[in-house]
Structure formats: C-alpha cells, structure tokens
Design a protein around this motif. Structure first.
Motif, PDB file in Angstrom:
ATOM      1  N   LEU A 207       0.984   8.820 -21.854  1.00 31.20           N
ATOM      2  CA  LEU A 207       1.884   8.257 -20.843  1.00 31.20           C
ATOM      3  C   LEU A 207       2.018   6.749 -21.042  1.00 31.20           C
ATOM      4  O   LEU A 207       3.104   6.185 -20.907  1.00 31.20           O
ATOM      5  CB  LEU A 207       1.365   8.558 -19.436  1.00 31.20           C
ATOM      6  N   GLY A 208       0.912   6.100 -21.366  1.00 34.66           N
ATOM      7  CA  GLY A 208       0.926   4.659 -21.570  1.00 34.66           C
ATOM      8  C   GLY A 208       1.768   4.227 -22.756  1.00 34.66           C
ATOM      9  O   GLY A 208       2.211   3.074 -22.822  1.00 34.66           O
ATOM     10  N   CYS A 209       2.011   5.155 -23.698  1.00 32.48           N
ATOM     11  CA  CYS A 209       2.840   4.819 -24.858  1.00 32.48           C
ATOM     12  C   CYS A 209       4.241   4.391 -24.423  1.00 32.48           C
ATOM     13  O   CYS A 209       4.877   3.559 -25.084  1.00 32.48           O
ATOM     14  CB  CYS A 209       2.930   6.019 -25.803  1.00 32.48           C
ATOM     15  N   GLY A 210       4.732   4.960 -23.335  1.00 33.14           N
ATOM     16  CA  GLY A 210       6.039   4.565 -22.827  1.00 33.14           C
ATOM     17  C   GLY A 210       6.029   3.156 -22.290  1.00 33.14           C
ATOM     18  O   GLY A 210       6.969   2.374 -22.518  1.00 33.14           O
ATOM     19  N   VAL A 211       4.952   2.798 -21.601  1.00 36.05           N
ATOM     20  CA  VAL A 211       4.831   1.456 -21.031  1.00 36.05           C
ATOM     21  C   VAL A 211       4.770   0.407 -22.134  1.00 36.05           C
ATOM     22  O   VAL A 211       5.494  -0.593 -22.101  1.00 36.05           O
ATOM     23  CB  VAL A 211       3.569   1.362 -20.140  1.00 36.05           C
TER      24      VAL A 211
END
Length: 282
Positions: A207-211
């Motif tokens: 999920l953090g890859c999007g951020v």
C-alpha cells in the motif's frame, strides 16, 4: 518560493526512496510496480478532486490523441519504475544513481538528435565525458551497464514526450496510472489466483508503494512549473547523489576502481553541463 519547496521535497523523497524499496526486495519487481500503479490512483484522484480538475481526465480519456500520448508516456514510466525497483532490490543501486546522473546529459543529446538543437562546446564535452564513463564501466564489467542506460533512456524519452501531453502535470499522472491500472489489476488478480502474490503478507508495504510513488511525482510536477530551467537542472542532481551515498554507505555496494574513474567523469560532465546552462541564462 513555494515551487522551490515542492521540487526540493520531491528530490529529497526520491533520494531516500531506495531505503523503502529495499524493504520490498523480497517481492518481485513486477509485483511492486503493479502496486505502485494501483495505490497511486486514489492519491492522484483525491488531489484532482480537491483541485476540482477531474473534468480534464474525462476529456483526456475521450480524446484519442491525448489517450495515445498517455499510453506512450505510461509505458515508458512503467518500464522505468521496473528497472529502478530491480536495480535497488538486486544490489545495483549505484547503477540507478549512474542512470539518473546521465539523464540530463542524455536529454541535451535528445534535443540535438530529435529537435535539431545546436549543442554548445561545453555540452558536447559533457556528452563525450558521459559516453567515455559508460565505456570505462563496460570494459571493466565486460558488459554494458544496462540498468543505468535503461533508466536514462526511459526517463529521458518520458520527459521528452510528456511535454506533448496536452493536460496539466497532475492530470497527466492520473491519466498514466489509470491506463496502467488495466494490466496492473490483471496481474494482481493473476497473483491472487495462483497464490503467488505478497499482498496478504506485506499489505502495508505494498500500500505504501502508492504513497512513495505519487507524492514525490506530484510535488515535482507542481514545483517545476514555477522554477527556472537552470534551477531544475541543478536540483536534479540531489536525488542521484543521495542514492549514490545510500548505495555506498548504507547498502555497502562495492565501489571499485572502474567506478572510481567513471563517476568522477560523470560529475565533471555535469559541471560542464551546468556551466553551459548558466551561461545560456545570461
């Protein structure tokens, strides 16, 4: 001043991005890229909603020329992301730094080759030094530094064609990830069906890859609009310098004799390039 702050924040975030990518080094690069695409969409979409610019995306999706150009830039940036993730996670962060160091010089060469722009003597010298550095690394390793060259070429052409995308930078980024969402979601579904995916065990990291993908790109896009080309030209060395330092002092990647020769040649080329930019400003 706000533009400088946006751009500086973007380059600093890109500079520490290898630290995050190292956390997902146990996940295949293609899967990481798929999640970079998927989870960038809500962030980019929220920004456009807040700016009340969602109508631009609807228009772009219904305009064949804009959609075709968006497909081209989306393809280039996805390949760039894939090479970058592989470089960091496979212990080749120094090649990533090299690729982004060479990029501004490659962009100057693209202007000469594709737009007929005349190069100044200092710019020719910079191109020659960069080429010589690649030759040194090639002779030492017995192969071309393919990751570095891949990052240089894909990002150089991405930036070149991005200028022809007739929508704003935030809208353009959302258009690209929406286009890439089709194969990304398909691949995610395939991984889920075969049980080969990592989303269940590494949910928060993915999920953090999007951020870490969307925020610096959008900060840069908004910062670059208000800055001189010469300012951006100098600031773009921040990220590869930080990647270089992380690779050597945090990841402990070997910095052998060939790199000790090639990297100073690249740095000298960048000095010549910067001097030519500043003189052109006058």
């Amino acid at each position: 001043m706000a533009g400088f702050g946006f751009a500086l924040s973007a380059y600093l975030l890109w500079g520490v991005l290898p630290l995050y990518m190292k956390l997902v080094s146990h996940i295949p690069a293609v899967e990481v890229v798929a999640h970079r695409v998927i989870w960038s969409i809500p962030i980019a979409g929220l920004v456009l909603i807040l700016l009340s610019r969602t109508g631009d995306i609807k228009t772009a999706l219904m305009t064949p020329r804009t959609l075709a150009m968006g497909c081209l830039t989306a393809g280039l940036v996805s390949v760039n992301w894939g090479i970058y993730v592989w470089s960091i996670t496979s212990g080749n962060a120094l090649e990533a730094a090299l690729g982004y160091y060479i990029n501004p010089i490659f962009s100057v060469f693209l202007g000469f080759a594709l737009l007929g722009e005349r190069l100044k003597p200092m710019q020719w010298a910079a191109v020659a030094l960069a080429f010589a550095a690649v030759v040194v690394l090639t002779l030492d390793a017995g192969r071309l530094p393919l990751a570095a060259l891949g990052l240089t070429v894909t990002w150089g052409f991405y930036a070149f064609f991005k200028k022809s995308l007739p929508i704003g930078p935030n809208q353009g980024f959302l258009l690209e990830v929406l286009i890439l969402a089709i194969p990304a979601l398909g691949y995610w579904a395939y991984l889920g069906g075969t049980g080969a995916g990592h989303f269940g065990s590494d949910t928060w990291l993915l999920l953090g890859c999007g951020v870490v993908t969307a925020i610096p790109l959008m900060l840069y896009a908004n910062g670059a609009k208000g800055l001189r080309l010469t300012t951006i030209a100098i600031m773009q060395y921040i990220a590869p310098t930080m990647i270089f330092l992380v690779a050597v002092f945090v990841f402990g990647e070997p910095f052998g004799q060939a790199r000790a020769i090639a990297f100073p040649m690249i740095w000298a080329a960048l000095v010549l390039y910067s001097m030519s930019m500043w003189r052109g400003r006058g």
